[in-house]
Design an enzyme around this catalytic site. Structure first.
Site, PDB file in Angstrom:
ATOM      1  CB  ALA A   1      -0.928  -0.003   1.207  1.00 18.18           C
ATOM      2  CE1 TYR A   2       5.498   5.653   2.106  1.00 20.59           C
ATOM      3  CE2 TYR A   2       7.182   4.321   1.040  1.00 20.59           C
ATOM      4  CZ  TYR A   2       6.771   5.526   1.576  1.00 20.59           C
ATOM      5  OH  TYR A   2       7.629   6.601   1.589  1.00 20.59           O
ATOM      6  CB  SER A   3       4.816   0.983  -3.560  1.00 21.37           C
ATOM      7  OG  SER A   3       6.115   0.760  -3.078  1.00 21.37           O
TER       8      SER A   3
END
Length: 348
Positions: A155-157
């Protein structure tokens, strides 16, 4: 863009062209260093914070705090009169997706940049990450022309990539937005990577994946701040710029040096990547099935950023911004060692 904008030693008034500067994420690791950097150059900094505790932190560093949520209405009111913006607020967790990933990284970016246009801000820098390009495979000396992957490791990317698209869409019509992508920020006052690494090493939980001899780029926090200033003054609207310390190091060698500055002997344990990958997949599955109650010990997002080579070509920043690192890896490591030694002496 105006060609008469200069920075640093070229003109004492250069950075003041950015004043007042509006900053999100001011109480975070990078934000605190940005406040120190710009205040030292005579720039008035207005920092949006979410609590009185954070307000006290940024005020002590010389910024003017504004307490409120990361919403368009709040930010637009707080930005009135500001010439420039640095959007450093982010949800940086590499764990499974949570509502905060979207709320901060995507909707927070959307609100911040819409507010900046509404408030008449002229120049902006969005702090992104090389993680918008990672997919679990090595990235070898890549430049900014590399396309984003079709699938992200976490999710961060994914949310940081979506944020970049929002920033590019907002740039234009007398509002110039630039993207800066530092890799592996480290150095003084680190409350992010270094505490995690030292805790893992002290607990015996750290091991080198496939020996850790693959290369990595990294960026001292002073070099990040310098690059952001240059991007504000010289960056081309809608463009992204990698910022690093220059020459890469092996991941194992670099992290070992970080640990040694804290008086910690680097571990010798080595694990194969296939085993860690299996643990990551199993842990993420358990997290989903448990509704987030189970916390995976490692994730595919972690592995995509620390288990393979990730090296970046900074030629574009050198060419367009005149960027060059202002502090070397040796100087940064020596500073960390001095600060750690001073802290230990004070505890005696």
């Amino acid at each position: 863009m105006n060609k008469d904008k200069t920075v640093g030693g070229d003109s004492a008034s250069g950075p003041k062209l950015l004043s007042p500067l509006f900053l999100t994420g001011g109480s975070g690791y990078l934000g605190r260093n940005l406040i120190r950097h710009f205040v030292a150059k005579g720039v008035e900094v207005v920092a949006l914070v979410r609590s009185q505790k954070s307000a006290d932190v940024v005020a002590a560093l010389g910024a003017r705090p504004m307490i409120g949520p990361l919403s368009e209405a709040t930010a637009a009111e707080a930005m009135k009169g500001c010439r420039s913006l640095v959007h450093a607020a982010a949800h940086t967790s590499h764990g499974p997706e949570t509502p905060e990933h979207m709320a901060v990284n995507v909707e927070g970016t959307r609100a911040t940049f819409a507010a900046a246009r509404q408030a008449g801000v002229q120049r902006a820098v969005h702090i992104s990450t090389e993680s918008v390009l990672v997919d679990g495979c090595p990235l070898t000396n890549v430049d900014e022309s590399r396309p984003m992957p079709s699938r992200f490791p976490g999710a961060y990317s994914r949310t940081k990539a979506e944020a970049e698209q929002i920033v590019r869409a907002q740039s234009g019509n007398e509002f110039e937005a630039v993207i800066v992508r530092p890799r592996f920020i480290w150095g003084r006052d680190d409350t992010t990577a270094l505490p995690i690494l030292t805790q893992a090493a002290r607990s015996g939980q750290m091991a080198w994946i496939n020996g850790g001899e693959y290369l990595t780029s990294a960026t001292h926090v002073a070099n990040v701040c310098h690059g952001i200033e240059l991007a504000l003054l010289k960056g081309r609207a809608g463009e992204a710029y990698f910022i690093t310390d220059g020459e890469p190091s092996t991941f194992r060698g670099f992290v070992s040096r970080l640990l040694e500055t804290q008086g910690i002997a680097p571990p010798e344990k080595v694990v194969p990547s296939w085993l860690v990958g299996a643990v990551a997949c199993a842990g993420e599955l358990a997290a989903r099935l448990s509704g987030g109650r189970v916390k995976p010990p490692v994730t595919r997002q972690d592995l995509a950023t620390m288990a393979v080579e990730v090296t970046l070509d900074i030629s574009k920043a050198r060419r367009d911004l005149g960027y060059a690192p202002i502090i070397s890896v040796e100087e940064g490591m020596a500073e960390l060692k001095r600060l750690a030694s001073s802290g230990r002496d004070q505890q005696k």
